[in-house]
Scaffold this active site. Structure first.
Site, PDB file in Angstrom:
ATOM      1  N   GLU A 199     -12.523   5.400  39.850  1.00  0.00           N
ATOM      2  CA  GLU A 199     -13.031   6.279  38.805  1.00  0.00           C
ATOM      3  C   GLU A 199     -11.845   6.875  38.052  1.00  0.00           C
ATOM      4  O   GLU A 199     -10.884   7.299  38.703  1.00  0.00           O
ATOM      5  CB  GLU A 199     -13.881   7.416  39.401  1.00  0.00           C
ATOM      6  CG  GLU A 199     -14.545   8.226  38.314  1.00  0.00           C
ATOM      7  CD  GLU A 199     -15.455   9.349  38.831  1.00  0.00           C
ATOM      8  OE1 GLU A 199     -15.515   9.570  40.048  1.00  0.00           O
ATOM      9  OE2 GLU A 199     -16.077   9.988  37.986  1.00  0.00           O
ATOM     10  N   MET A 243     -13.297  11.107  46.549  1.00  0.00           N
ATOM     11  CA  MET A 243     -14.025  10.166  45.704  1.00  0.00           C
ATOM     12  C   MET A 243     -15.213   9.571  46.442  1.00  0.00           C
ATOM     13  O   MET A 243     -15.092   9.138  47.584  1.00  0.00           O
ATOM     14  CB  MET A 243     -13.044   9.075  45.249  1.00  0.00           C
ATOM     15  CG  MET A 243     -13.666   8.011  44.367  1.00  0.00           C
ATOM     16  SD  MET A 243     -14.279   8.728  42.806  1.00  0.00           S
ATOM     17  CE  MET A 243     -15.665   7.640  42.520  1.00  0.00           C
ATOM     18  N   GLU A 244     -16.330   9.530  45.737  1.00  0.00           N
ATOM     19  CA  GLU A 244     -17.629   9.197  46.344  1.00  0.00           C
ATOM     20  C   GLU A 244     -17.945   7.706  46.399  1.00  0.00           C
ATOM     21  O   GLU A 244     -19.131   7.338  46.421  1.00  0.00           O
ATOM     22  CB  GLU A 244     -18.727   9.903  45.533  1.00  0.00           C
ATOM     23  CG  GLU A 244     -18.959   9.348  44.106  1.00  0.00           C
ATOM     24  CD  GLU A 244     -18.238  10.093  42.988  1.00  0.00           C
ATOM     25  OE1 GLU A 244     -17.205  10.734  43.273  1.00  0.00           O
ATOM     26  OE2 GLU A 244     -18.690  10.018  41.834  1.00  0.00           O
ATOM     27  N   HIS A 299     -20.104  17.551  48.783  1.00  0.00           N
ATOM     28  CA  HIS A 299     -20.100  17.083  47.393  1.00  0.00           C
ATOM     29  C   HIS A 299     -20.084  15.552  47.326  1.00  0.00           C
ATOM     30  O   HIS A 299     -20.925  14.941  46.660  1.00  0.00           O
ATOM     31  CB  HIS A 299     -18.881  17.668  46.673  1.00  0.00           C
ATOM     32  CG  HIS A 299     -18.752  17.270  45.247  1.00  0.00           C
ATOM     33  ND1 HIS A 299     -19.197  18.059  44.207  1.00  0.00           N
ATOM     34  CD2 HIS A 299     -18.234  16.165  44.672  1.00  0.00           C
ATOM     35  CE1 HIS A 299     -18.957  17.454  43.059  1.00  0.00           C
ATOM     36  NE2 HIS A 299     -18.364  16.293  43.306  1.00  0.00           N
ATOM     37  N   GLU A 300     -19.145  14.957  48.023  1.00  0.00           N
ATOM     38  CA  GLU A 300     -19.028  13.483  47.950  1.00  0.00           C
ATOM     39  C   GLU A 300     -20.259  12.830  48.562  1.00  0.00           C
ATOM     40  O   GLU A 300     -20.764  11.840  48.052  1.00  0.00           O
ATOM     41  CB  GLU A 300     -17.759  12.994  48.654  1.00  0.00           C
ATOM     42  CG  GLU A 300     -16.463  13.644  48.175  1.00  0.00           C
ATOM     43  CD  GLU A 300     -16.276  13.664  46.670  1.00  0.00           C
ATOM     44  OE1 GLU A 300     -16.787  12.761  45.974  1.00  0.00           O
ATOM     45  OE2 GLU A 300     -15.620  14.609  46.166  1.00  0.00           O
ATOM     46  N   HIS A 302     -23.177  12.887  46.199  1.00  0.00           N
ATOM     47  CA  HIS A 302     -23.064  11.913  45.104  1.00  0.00           C
ATOM     48  C   HIS A 302     -23.814  10.614  45.421  1.00  0.00           C
ATOM     49  O   HIS A 302     -24.126   9.852  44.519  1.00  0.00           O
ATOM     50  CB  HIS A 302     -21.593  11.563  44.871  1.00  0.00           C
ATOM     51  CG  HIS A 302     -20.902  12.386  43.811  1.00  0.00           C
ATOM     52  ND1 HIS A 302     -21.461  12.660  42.587  1.00  0.00           N
ATOM     53  CD2 HIS A 302     -19.661  12.961  43.794  1.00  0.00           C
ATOM     54  CE1 HIS A 302     -20.604  13.372  41.861  1.00  0.00           C
ATOM     55  NE2 HIS A 302     -19.509  13.579  42.569  1.00  0.00           N
TER      56      HIS A 302
HETATM   57  N1  PHE Z   1     -15.717  11.852  41.263  1.00  0.00           N
HETATM   58  C1  PHE Z   1     -14.829  12.634  42.069  1.00  0.00           C
HETATM   59  C2  PHE Z   1     -15.624  13.839  42.512  1.00  0.00           C
HETATM   60  O1  PHE Z   1     -15.942  14.710  41.783  1.00  0.00           O
HETATM   61  C3  PHE Z   1     -13.613  13.125  41.376  1.00  0.00           C
HETATM   62  C4  PHE Z   1     -12.624  12.096  40.996  1.00  0.00           C
HETATM   63  C5  PHE Z   1     -12.516  11.715  39.684  1.00  0.00           C
HETATM   64  C6  PHE Z   1     -11.807  11.531  41.933  1.00  0.00           C
HETATM   65  C7  PHE Z   1     -11.591  10.779  39.290  1.00  0.00           C
HETATM   66  C8  PHE Z   1     -10.873  10.609  41.548  1.00  0.00           C
HETATM   67  C9  PHE Z   1     -10.766  10.243  40.243  1.00  0.00           C
HETATM   68  O2  PHE Z   1     -16.054  13.924  43.589  1.00  0.00           O
HETATM   69 ZN    ZN Z   2     -17.967  14.812  41.997  1.00  0.00          ZN
END
Ligand code: PHE
Ligand code: ZN
Length: 849
Positions: A122, A256-257, A290-291, A294
């Site tokens: 991401e 990261m999810e 949080h993860e 997701h």
């Molecule tokens: N999507 C992740 C989160 O909010 C954040 C993230 C974004 C991690 C970009 C890495 C790179 O949980």
């Molecule tokens: Zn997130």
């Protein structure tokens, strides 16, 4: 690809991709500098698309070979990727590329961290792994084969084959490329399991480097609680046989999810009482949740395009906040959330980087993982729920999950579910997503023979690219307290929709005091004429803990502002009020500690600026220090009883223990100003937990003491990267204004400093920019030091460089000298040859203020 002028991407230009993907097969032959990635992708024309261009993203890839339906092809190289001519029927794309994980210091795509392979895709990192339509609206089922001699080889989904030097994973759920992940290394697992509500047994693992296996238990408990909570609260069940979490030392963000394979910054998962503070435990619990959350809000239902980022992030932050409130204390959590929102999001909304929760354009999407998208995004969900009620909220969520499972959707799709279940028109409410800036809500009151009228006006100041603002829908939670301190009207939500609007409460016996914006019911700045007596009354009688805290905070702020502007003495009203709260043993210690906290220097600088006064950072610092000394003396009799160290061997990382310690340590930091550091020195020597060890050291440092303890701490923890980060941070954070740059610079020459590890870089330079008076010291030395460091970091890690350049976002608040110095540094950064697209965009936006 970086030579071309950066392109701006616009929300309005969205078009679907011309092809859908039926399956993806990837083979990785791992090698530190020459990993081969072989892809086999089944494409078919997308009947819903009009643009049939076959474009695949690709960056920093060496193409070895490509074929369409088995016949070799030579794709055309174009900006950001490749193009090829393809049949007007289903076809199979095959490619082999070579990449170099070891030299990947940007930590995007496939990279190495301490000898272990890890990925971060991401938002747009997958294009550094292979040629692919790297956009979230292209969802596909992946099968991944990993060949490598590492003992542990992981990817998304379920394991299908495991042999010597090879593993195959299959993820049955269609996903966008940004959720792809791969990990390979010498890792040890902390295993467990969870039985879902429908009786399915899920294997759970937390994978860590050897030596860290004793720091997994807390994270595992948090994971199981999260899984249960999502079942109970949202009816969402986990959907694979296995859920893996991996801890990585080098990571740009928190975590990261990735589907079934969450990757965490080790600072956001590893926990033990010896090495983690209470704040660390709380954060780890929240991030794990949080993860995990997701998996439904982000993964099963994802974003159509990156403009919809808040669709998954705002909602998932809201969900993790509610989870943490349920696990700990809603009152304390809410106050902490508001503190963070004001410190980061209001600050962003007030400056050159202000943008809507759903931005309309970007150059680099990495620059939009912001407090506005995340925290204000979460506030919008909270407002929606307040307006429609808990039951309709849950119904709307159910409909959303039902209707859009497996899709990549928009904010419109999200809101439509709630319009449908409530019959409401959310068109005006939707402006919260498109209008940047923090609304100012002015309130006045009138009392007439049993009727109280509350009148409000709302205005939102202009933000970059948005001058005219419309009235928003603002839920204002109000309660009324009678003169005897009893609540005469419990919390009612007033729904403001006009620029000016009045609300009346009739049939009241005596004139009550209004408690307004309870629980911080909307992300606005409330401007209300209110005298110290009324504040003190609400502080004593309000049933809403957020309001109580808010009244204490306003008293503290007014006191400090008067000290700064008029050299006034600290207000007795403030001193009496905090004494009353602090010594009230019936109140939650965590809450009392929060009331004890003084507003930050940055907050005071913004308040002065808003009042038309140019903030002088040194003066702000001096006033705050002076108030700290006054408070210490004023409470000298109470401090020794408030300071209550944890009995050795009894530490628990729960809300109760943590609340007790935060009050105790807050008292200790004042005590250190009175007792020459005696209490802190002894706590430092005896503490069996990091919260108190670090808290004691912090108390010593902020009293100008602790040189020996600092050394002891370094010797004790030199082999623990995460604890050593704290050692770096504490020194910079507590340095006196004239010393901060010098301290940070010296630490940047410490053998353990490296700018390749984002945590370490942030430990020093994040702390420098957070040391308000030190960063803005009139020598300009800190500005120059940070600029030097950012220029050096940019070629290694553009994402962190761009993010940290935000330290300068408030520059227009300050005097001409400081503005001139900052402008010079920003222009120097911008003039750096080959500056990344990320940093170019951020610095240009900051300069355009
Ligand atoms: N999507 C992740 C989160 O909010 C954040 C993230 C974004 C991690 C970009 C890495 C790179 O949980
Ligand atoms: Zn997130």
């Amino acid at each position: 690809m970086k030579d071309a002028a950066p392109q701006t991407i616009h929300l309005k230009d969205y078009t679907p991709f011309g092809y859908r993907i039926d399956s993806v097969e990837l083979t990785f032959k791992l090698h530190p500098t020459a990993t081969r990635v072989i892809s086999k992708i089944a494409f078919a024309p997308n009947p819903a698309a009009s643009d049939t261009r076959f474009f695949l993203h690709g960056e920093e890839l060496e193409l070895i070979s490509a074929a369409i339906d088995g016949a070799p092809v030579t794709p055309r190289k174009v900006e950001g990727g490749i193009e090829a001519d393809v049949p007007d029927a289903p076809f199979v794309w095959e490619a082999e590329v070579e990449i170099s994980p070891e030299t990947n210091t940007a930590l995007e795509g496939l990279y190495m961290s301490n000898g272990m392979y890890s990925t971060q895709c991401e938002a747009e990192g997958f294009r550094k792994i292979t040629f692919y339509p790297d956009r979230p609206d292209v969802m596909a089922v992946f099968t991944v084969r990993i060949e490598g001699d590492q003992p542990v080889l992981l990817s998304n989904g379920n394991p299908v084959e495991r042999g010597d030097g090879v593993a195959v994973w299959h993820d049955p759920w269609p996903k966008p490329s940004y959720l792809f992940a791969l990990v390979a290394g010498e890792l040890i697992n902390h295993p467990d399991s969870f039985t879902t509500k429908s009786g399915k047994e899920v294997e759970l693992n937390i994978w860590v480097r050897p030596g860290d296996e004793d720091k997994c238990a807390f994270g595992m408990e948090a994971l199981k609680k999260s899984m249960k909570w999502d079942e109970d609260t949202y009816g969402r069940e986990y959907d694979l046989d296995i859920f893996n979490i991996v801890a990585v030392d080098d990571f740009n963000m928190g975590a990261m999810e990735n589907k079934g394979l969450n990757i965490f910054n080790s600072s956001c998962v590893l926990a033990s009482k010896e090495t983690s503070t209470d704040a660390n435990f709380e954060r780890i619990e929240g991030i794990i949740a949080h993860e995990y959350f997701h998996n439904w809000t982000g993964n099963r239902i994802t974003c159509r395009d990156w403009f919809q980022l808040c669709l998954k992030e705002g909602l998932t932050v809201y969900r993790d906040q509610m989870f943490s409130g349920d696990m700990r204390s809603h009152a304390v959590k809410r106050i902490e959330e508001v503190m963070i929102l004001r410190a980061r999001q209001f600050r962003e909304d007030n400056g050159p980087l202000a943008h809507p929760v759903r931005p309309e354009s970007f150059v680099e999407i990495n620059n939009f993982y912001t407090a506005t998208v995340y925290e204000k995004g979460a506030e919008i969900i909270g407002m929606l729920r307040r307006l429609i009620g808990d039951e309709a909220y849950r119904k709307g969520c159910d409909l959303y999950f039902d209707r859009h499972d497996g899709e990549a959707v928009t904010i419109e799709d999200w809101l439509a579910s709630f319009e449908e279940v409530t019959g409401r028109d959310l068109a005006q409410f939707k402006q919260w997503y498109s209008q940047a800036g923090t609304p100012r809500l002015k309130m006045s009151e009138a009392w007439d023979d049993g009727t109280l009228t509350l009148s409000f006006t709302q205005t939102t100041p202009p933000t970059p690219g948005q001058t005219a603002k419309n009235p928003q829908v603002i839920p204002i939670a109000v309660g009324l307290i009678g003169p005897n301190g009893d609540e005469v009207v419990p919390t009612t939500v007033l729904e403001m929709t006009e620029a000016e609007q009045s609300f009346t409460f009739e049939g009241l016996g005596a004139r009550p005091v209004a408690s307004v914006l309870r629980d911080f019911s909307a992300p606005v700045i409330l401007e209300r004429e209110i005298d110290d007596a009324t504040r003190a009354f609400l502080l004593a009688h309000d049933t809403d803990p957020f309001q109580t805290w808010e009244m204490g905070r306003m008293l503290a702020k007014d006191t400090l502002i008067a000290m700064i502007v008029r050299d006034a003495a600290p207000a007795p009203a403030y001193l009496d009020a905090i004494r009353a709260v602090l010594t009230d043993e019936t109140q939650d210690p965590a809450f009392r500690a929060l009331v004890f906290g003084l507003p930050s220097q940055d907050d005071l600088a913004q308040t002065l600026f808003d009042a038309g006064i140019t903030p002088d950072p040194q003066k702000i610092y001096d006033a705050r220090e002076s108030l700290r000394h006054t408070v210490a003396r004023h409470l000298s009799d109470a401090l020794p009883t408030l300071f209550r160290p944890t009995e050795p061997g009894t530490f628990t990382p729960d809300a109760e223990g943590s609340g007790r310690r935060s009050l105790s340590l807050a008292a200790l930091s004042y005590l250190a100003l009175l007792d020459g550091g005696a209490a802190a020195t002894s706590l430092f020597a005896q503490a069996d937990n990091m919260t108190e060890q670090a808290g004691a050291l912090q108390a010593l440092l902020s009293a100008g003491l602790g040189t020996n303890e600092l050394q002891t701490f370094e010797t004790q923890w030199k082999d623990d990267r995460l604890v050593l980060d704290k050692w770096f941070t504490m020194q910079v954070a507590s340095a006196a204004p004239e010393k901060a740059a010098e301290v940070a610079e010296a630490l940047s020459h410490h053998p353990a400093f490296t700018n390749k590890n984002p945590n370490r870089f942030r430990a020093v330079f994040g702390a420098l920019s957070a040391n308000h008076a030190g960063f803005h010291h009139d020598s300009g030395r800190a500005y120059k030091l940070l600029a030097d460091q950012l220029i050096r970091l940019d070629s290694l890690n553009p994402q962190i460089t761009a993010r940290m350049s935000g330290a300068f976002e408030t520059w227009k608040r300050y005097d001409a000298d400081r503005q001139g110095m900052i402008r010079t540094e920003l222009e120097r950064i911008l003039a750096t040859p080959n500056l990344s697209r990320d940093t170019t965009e951020m610095v240009s936006r900051i300069l355009s203020a």
